[in-house]
Design an enzyme around this catalytic site. Structure first.
Site, short mmCIF file in Angstrom:
data_model
loop_
_atom_site.label_atom_id
_atom_site.label_comp_id
_atom_site.label_asym_id
_atom_site.label_seq_id
_atom_site.Cartn_x
_atom_site.Cartn_y
_atom_site.Cartn_z
N ALA A 162 14.87 -11.72 56.71
CA ALA A 162 16.57 -11.75 56.34
C ALA A 162 17.28 -10.62 57.05
O ALA A 162 16.82 -9.59 57.35
CB ALA A 162 17.01 -11.81 54.98
N PHE A 163 18.65 -10.75 57.34
CA PHE A 163 19.47 -9.83 58.19
C PHE A 163 19.48 -8.73 57.51
O PHE A 163 19.80 -7.45 58.11
CB PHE A 163 21.00 -10.42 58.16
CG PHE A 163 21.75 -10.32 57.13
CD1 PHE A 163 22.94 -9.30 57.23
CD2 PHE A 163 21.89 -11.26 56.15
CE1 PHE A 163 23.67 -9.23 55.88
CE2 PHE A 163 22.53 -11.29 55.23
CZ PHE A 163 23.51 -10.23 55.10
N LYS A 164 19.53 -8.40 56.21
CA LYS A 164 19.78 -7.30 55.58
C LYS A 164 18.56 -6.12 55.63
O LYS A 164 18.69 -5.13 55.44
CB LYS A 164 19.56 -7.48 53.81
CG LYS A 164 20.81 -8.35 53.68
CD LYS A 164 21.08 -8.79 52.09
CE LYS A 164 22.38 -9.53 52.07
NZ LYS A 164 22.50 -9.94 50.80
N ASP A 165 17.38 -6.51 56.42
CA ASP A 165 16.11 -5.49 56.68
C ASP A 165 17.01 -4.44 57.69
O ASP A 165 16.35 -3.29 57.78
CB ASP A 165 15.25 -6.41 57.74
CG ASP A 165 14.25 -7.06 56.65
OD1 ASP A 165 14.01 -6.64 55.74
OD2 ASP A 165 13.91 -8.21 57.36
N THR A 179 18.96 -9.05 49.57
CA THR A 179 19.07 -7.62 49.48
C THR A 179 18.20 -6.99 48.81
O THR A 179 17.70 -5.73 49.14
CB THR A 179 20.59 -7.27 48.80
OG1 THR A 179 21.72 -7.79 49.33
CG2 THR A 179 20.85 -5.58 48.73
#
Length: 434
Positions: free
Chosen positions: A105-108, A139
């Site tokens: 996911a982009f939150k990495d 998140t």
């Protein structure tokens, strides 16, 4: 860089201070007073550079002068050690794949940068910290994985019981060690309320609380990097681009606006929400109306009171007119989300997860309604295999997870569960931690 609170009553602080504190003393969110801007020639010079080197250039310009530069650059390269390709779907529409990191996911991106810099600062100070993070899905996974095993730091992840996917829960609640997972009976907004109350509780000062939510500016700034990277791959030399951003807590959108303020030629942003359409409604009416979150397929975006609205508004001078001149808002229904998953696969053999489908649906509506020929990049925020059941309903199969996660269902869940969502219940649990 000097940062001040969106509430306006705190003195300016350094990036280091803002990162360690998380929330400003007056309850506001930290935001840069001024954002150093790249010239068009400086941006052009980055074309063809690897993502990690773009990250070094962007973050070095923004905050690098507060650190030993060689050590800082090494931390940044370590955080940005996976790709973020921009994939064309034809007709001027591309998707920016942000799901190739450890938790898909982009939150990495933000979590890995924050964990590394946080650990470095605590090592220098010989201090310790307790990270509180509220999550509606991705998140918590990213923060748990990013901070797992980092010395001097305990992480507490709060998530709404029964309202995250089993895979999301496994990613954040099977680690143990310095990561504690806590189910909260209620919604994401309840989790976020508990975290915010804890930050202003003077009795909890000995825990040295800090945040890894979008409350923390250290999560937000690194996400500006992939806007630069994608722009350089999608826009013609010297041209503009439109970014369509799946929006829940609107931190990703805010990071894009920060990139724009740093000189990136973004023509416009498209904020794509599910039924939790707080921002599109505000853009239409000028009235901000928080409300209880509604459960949807795109559960990480089920947010009824997005905390980053204060930052987004401040970046536009508190002006509704300026904000709606820069951001278009679209509410995407469950039916549109499902149809977009099907149509995109039928036309391009490309699989979108529900969150990314919301973004693509809004991008298509924007292009149709505005007749804007500017290239549009829609952010693909999660790997479709994380939402296999939803994909199977629409396409008849489940995408494969990367090999490192294929045993996730057998991992024991190590979460505690609160008996209620009251603050005193949470406070007692927090103080009882080892």
């Amino acid at each position: 860089m000097r940062l001040t609170s969106t509430s306006g009553s705190s003195t300016p602080v350094t990036f280091r201070h803002a990162l360690l504190e998380g929330l400003a003393p007056d309850g506001g969110l930290y935001l840069p007073d001024e954002i150093p801007a790249f010239s068009s020639s400086e941006i052009a010079a980055l074309r063809g550079a690897p993502l990690a080197e773009i990250a070094v250039a962007v973050l070095g310009r923004l905050v690098g002068d507060e650190f030993d530069r060689a050590r800082f650059d090494a931390l940044v390269r370590d955080a940005f050690d996976f790709p973020a390709p921009t994939v064309g779907l034809g007709d001027g529409l591309s998707v920016l794949e942000l799901f190739h990191g450890p938790t898909l996911a982009f939150k990495d991106f933000g979590a890995r940068f924050l964990a590394r810099v946080f650990g470095y600062l605590l090592e220098q100070r010989r201090g310790h910290a307790t990270i509180l993070v509220a999550t509606s899905g991705d998140t918590g996974s990213a923060v748990a994985q990013g901070f797992f095993g980092v010395p001097r730091i305990r992480v507490v992840v709060l998530y709404p019981s029964g309202k995250v996917s089993p895979f999301q829960e496994a990613q954040m609640a099977t680690l143990g060690g310095n990561v504690s997972a806590l189910r909260v009976p209620g919604t994401f907004d309840d989790c976020q309320r508990l975290v915010k109350q804890a930050f202003v509780d003077l009795g909890l000062r000995p825990l040295n609380l800090s945040s890894a939510n979008y409350i923390n500016i250290g999560r937000l700034l690194p996400q500006a990097v992939y806007y630069f990277d994608s722009y350089l791959g999608a826009a013609p030399a010297g041209g503009e681009v439109v970014f369509a951003v799946p929006s829940g807590n609107i931190g990703n959108l805010t990071a894009g606006v920060l990139a724009q303020r740093a000189g990136l030629p973004v023509r416009r942003f498209v904020s794509a929400t599910n039924a939790n359409d707080v921002l599109p409604e505000y853009l239409l009416t000028g009235i901000y109306r928080a409300r209880p979150a509604v459960a949807t397929l795109s559960n990480a975006m089920d947010v009824g009171d997005p905390s980053n609205f204060a930052r987004l508004a401040a970046l536009h001078g508190g002006s509704w007119e300026r904000l709606r001149a820069n951001v278009s808002g679209y509410r995407i229904t469950e039916e549109e989300t499902r149809a977009t998953i099907r149509q995109t696969y039928e036309a391009h053999r490309y699989v979108l997860d529900p969150h990314s489908a919301v973004g693509v649906a809004a991008a298509r509506r924007y292009r149709q309604e505005e007749a804007d020929a500017t290239p549009v990049v829609s952010l693909a925020t999660a790997h479709p295999a994380k939402f296999g059941a939803a994909i199977r309903q629409e396409l008849g199969f489940e995408p494969e997870l990367p090999a490192r996660y294929r045993d996730w269902a057998s991992r024991p869940v190590l979460a505690d569960t609160l008996v209620d969502a009251g603050y005193e219940t949470f406070r007692r649990w927090l103080l009882a931690l080892d």
